[in-house]
Design a protein around this motif. Structure first.
Motif, PDB file in Angstrom:
ATOM      1  N   ASN A  58       0.977  -1.234   0.057  1.00 16.95           N
ATOM      2  CA  ASN A  58      -0.044   0.089  -0.079  1.00 16.95           C
ATOM      3  C   ASN A  58       0.857   1.233   0.146  1.00 16.95           C
ATOM      4  O   ASN A  58       0.541   2.013  -0.974  1.00 16.95           O
ATOM      5  N   ALA A  59       1.965   1.343   1.119  1.00 18.15           N
ATOM      6  CA  ALA A  59       2.811   2.411   1.082  1.00 18.15           C
ATOM      7  C   ALA A  59       3.680   2.500  -0.207  1.00 18.15           C
ATOM      8  O   ALA A  59       3.775   3.522  -0.882  1.00 18.15           O
ATOM      9  N   ALA A  60       4.033   1.557  -0.784  1.00 17.81           N
ATOM     10  CA  ALA A  60       5.000   1.466  -1.944  1.00 17.81           C
ATOM     11  C   ALA A  60       4.275   1.781  -3.222  1.00 17.81           C
ATOM     12  O   ALA A  60       4.729   2.624  -4.041  1.00 17.81           O
ATOM     13  N   ILE A  61       3.408   1.159  -3.557  1.00 17.66           N
ATOM     14  CA  ILE A  61       2.711   1.142  -4.980  1.00 17.66           C
ATOM     15  C   ILE A  61       1.403   1.816  -4.888  1.00 17.66           C
ATOM     16  O   ILE A  61       1.156   2.638  -5.649  1.00 17.66           O
ATOM     17  N   ILE A  62       0.269   1.179  -3.983  1.00 17.38           N
ATOM     18  CA  ILE A  62      -0.869   1.647  -4.449  1.00 17.38           C
ATOM     19  C   ILE A  62      -1.146   2.963  -4.036  1.00 17.38           C
ATOM     20  O   ILE A  62      -1.579   3.755  -4.780  1.00 17.38           O
ATOM     21  N   ASN A  63      -0.700   3.471  -2.881  1.00 14.36           N
ATOM     22  CA  ASN A  63      -0.838   4.855  -2.456  1.00 14.36           C
ATOM     23  C   ASN A  63       0.743   5.368  -2.407  1.00 14.36           C
ATOM     24  O   ASN A  63       1.193   5.829  -1.328  1.00 14.36           O
ATOM     25  N   ASN A  64       1.272   5.399  -3.561  1.00 11.63           N
ATOM     26  CA  ASN A  64       2.799   5.578  -3.671  1.00 11.63           C
ATOM     27  C   ASN A  64       3.031   7.193  -2.973  1.00 11.63           C
ATOM     28  O   ASN A  64       1.848   8.065  -3.523  1.00 11.63           O
ATOM     29  N   PHE A  65       4.077   7.435  -2.106  1.00 11.02           N
ATOM     30  CA  PHE A  65       3.907   8.739  -1.462  1.00 11.02           C
ATOM     31  C   PHE A  65       4.184   9.835  -2.612  1.00 11.02           C
ATOM     32  O   PHE A  65       3.492  10.991  -2.283  1.00 11.02           O
TER      33      PHE A  65
ATOM     34  N   SER B 227      -4.537   0.747  -8.309  1.00  9.16           N
ATOM     35  CA  SER B 227      -5.241   1.262  -7.074  1.00  9.16           C
ATOM     36  C   SER B 227      -6.100  -0.150  -6.965  1.00  9.16           C
ATOM     37  O   SER B 227      -6.762  -0.288  -5.781  1.00  9.16           O
ATOM     38  N   GLY B 228      -6.439  -1.082  -7.878  1.00  7.54           N
ATOM     39  CA  GLY B 228      -7.133  -2.397  -7.599  1.00  7.54           C
ATOM     40  C   GLY B 228      -6.496  -3.373  -6.791  1.00  7.54           C
ATOM     41  O   GLY B 228      -7.166  -4.217  -6.354  1.00  7.54           O
ATOM     42  N   LEU B 229      -5.077  -3.288  -6.879  1.00 10.46           N
ATOM     43  CA  LEU B 229      -4.189  -4.255  -6.206  1.00 10.46           C
ATOM     44  C   LEU B 229      -4.429  -4.375  -4.643  1.00 10.46           C
ATOM     45  O   LEU B 229      -4.669  -3.645  -3.973  1.00 10.46           O
TER      46      LEU B 229
END
Lengths: 221, 193
Positions: free
Chosen positions: B12-19, B189-191
């Motif tokens: 989540n932190a790395a890819i889906i909600n990339n900072f 985002s679906g991941l």
């Protein structure tokens, strides 16, 4: 500006420099994160702009007052602590005024601490100018920042949801560009504004060059 | 994957909600240091390291401040710890690799004012992560930051060779590139459901 007439070194330019020539967002590219993150509607952009302006005014004022007291070695840490104090104040203030805006802006109110524009102004201007001059300059910078946020916010809200400040602008047939409200839209709109300003600047330069060559032609004749 | 499994927190932190590309944190170094791959990667690693320190310290600070009922000081405490951690990294880099120190220049001390780092501390507090969870969250955020800055640097190195109209050179082009990257990352985002 009354203050500008009383004291010599404070000119209109001290104030105006933040609005256009050194606009923190469009020219200096400082404080990008809140610019992109909270500008999906005009109301959020305005709230963020005002909060940042308040912190900027208070903290640069404080830095200017304390500029001869703060030792040079620890100045950055001292500035950061001053800024963090005022951000905490704003954080609680917004929470008290409107919980709705507080929830919409989320962690980005607290992230004003690390807005490089504020630290940059403290270091580059407030630490070597007296209080009145600093306040005039900071006010200009803050207004410039707010205008930039509004530029982005209005375009994104207009295209992304077909509304302006919550009022529908286009007819029912308008298909909103949802992408404008999502993260990529922020990058594209800011990129678009920068392109526009670069284009205006280039045209101005070309016109100046043309004028100069024409004048030179007159002289020869 | 459930929402509080460690692998989900990391992804989540790395890819889906990339900072950088989804949450808009840490844009300044992304625009400033991503000109060359050789400086972008060390910059990413330094930032990720400070993130890790900040995350662990934020967890400790929360416990101490909660104990004394001083939550309103948390912001000031976080930023003080981050500033000292950055000072530490700066001294280490200066000692072990002077060329890298010169290449990173002003952007090394500016890690202090990188919103991504304070962001990690603030978000893990608001999600109420425990120690291990916040550790994975900060590792994921660091990995995501390195990924974003390296991708940007790669793209910008290619664009330098391309024939770009003169008004689009510099920041405008970088922002458009970031927009395209961000568009690509939306696909994740679906991941993880």
């Amino acid at each position: 500006m009354a203050a500008g007439q009383q004291q010599q070194p404070i000119t209109m330019d001290t104030f105006l420099v933040g609005l256009w020539r050194e606009n923190p967002v469009f020219v200096m590219l400082l404080g990008m994160c809140p610019v992109l993150a909270v500008t999906n509607s005009v109301a959020n952009a305005l709230a963020m702009g005002l909060a940042t302006t308040f912190v900027l005014l208070c903290s640069t004022g404080m830095v200017s007052i304390l500029r001869s007291v703060i030792p040079k070695e620890v100045r950055i840490a001292a500035y950061i602590v001053i800024i963090a104090t005022f951000v905490t104040v704003v954080d609680y203030l917004i929470q008290a005024i409107s919980l709705e805006i507080y929830n919409a802006l989320g962690a980005f109110i607290q992230l004003i601490v690390v807005n490089c524009m504020i630290l940059g102004r403290a270091e580059a201007f407030a630490s070597r100018n007296r209080l009145s001059r600093t306040m005039v300059n900071s006010l200009g910078m803050g207004i410039g920042f707010t205008i930039a946020l509004l530029c982005l916010g209005s375009v994104r809200e207009l295209l992304g949801s077909g509304e302006l400040l919550g009022y529908p602008v286009f007819g029912a047939a308008f298909e909103p560009w949802v992408i404008m409200l999502l993260p990529p839209g922020g990058f594209f709109v800011l990129g678009g504004w920068l392109l526009l300003f670069a284009w205006i600047k280039e045209r101005q330069q070309q016109r100046a060059v043309r004028q100069r060559t024409e004048e030179a032609g007159h002289d020869v004749r | 994957m459930s929402a509080d499994s460690l692998s989900y927190i990391f992804l989540n932190a790395a890819i889906i909600n990339n900072f950088v590309l989804a949450l808009f944190l840490g844009i300044c170094p992304i625009l400033g240091v991503s000109g060359k791959l050789s400086t972008a990667f060390p910059m990413g690693v330094a930032t990720a390291f400070v993130m890790l320190i900040a995350s662990v310290s934020a967890w400790l600070i929360n416990i101490i401040l909660n104990h004394f009922g001083l939550e309103f000081l948390s912001l000031i405490a976080y930023i003080a710890v981050i500033a000292s951690a950055v000072q530490l990294v700066e001294m280490t880099v200066k000692k072990f690799s002077p060329p890298l120190y010169r290449a990173l220049g002003i952007f090394l001390p500016l890690i202090t004012s990188n919103c991504a780092i304070l962001g990690v501390a603030l978000f893990q507090t608001s999600y109420e992560y425990d120690f291990v969870q916040s550790l994975f969250y900060s590792l994921g955020a660091g990995a995501g930051f390195i990924l974003a800055i390296v991708l940007m640097a790669g793209l910008r190195e290619r664009v330098d060779l391309a024939d770009v109209p003169s008004i689009a050179r510099g920041a405008a082009m970088s922002l458009m590139l970031a927009g395209v990257l961000s568009l690509a990352f939306m696909g994740f985002s679906g991941l993880g459901g």
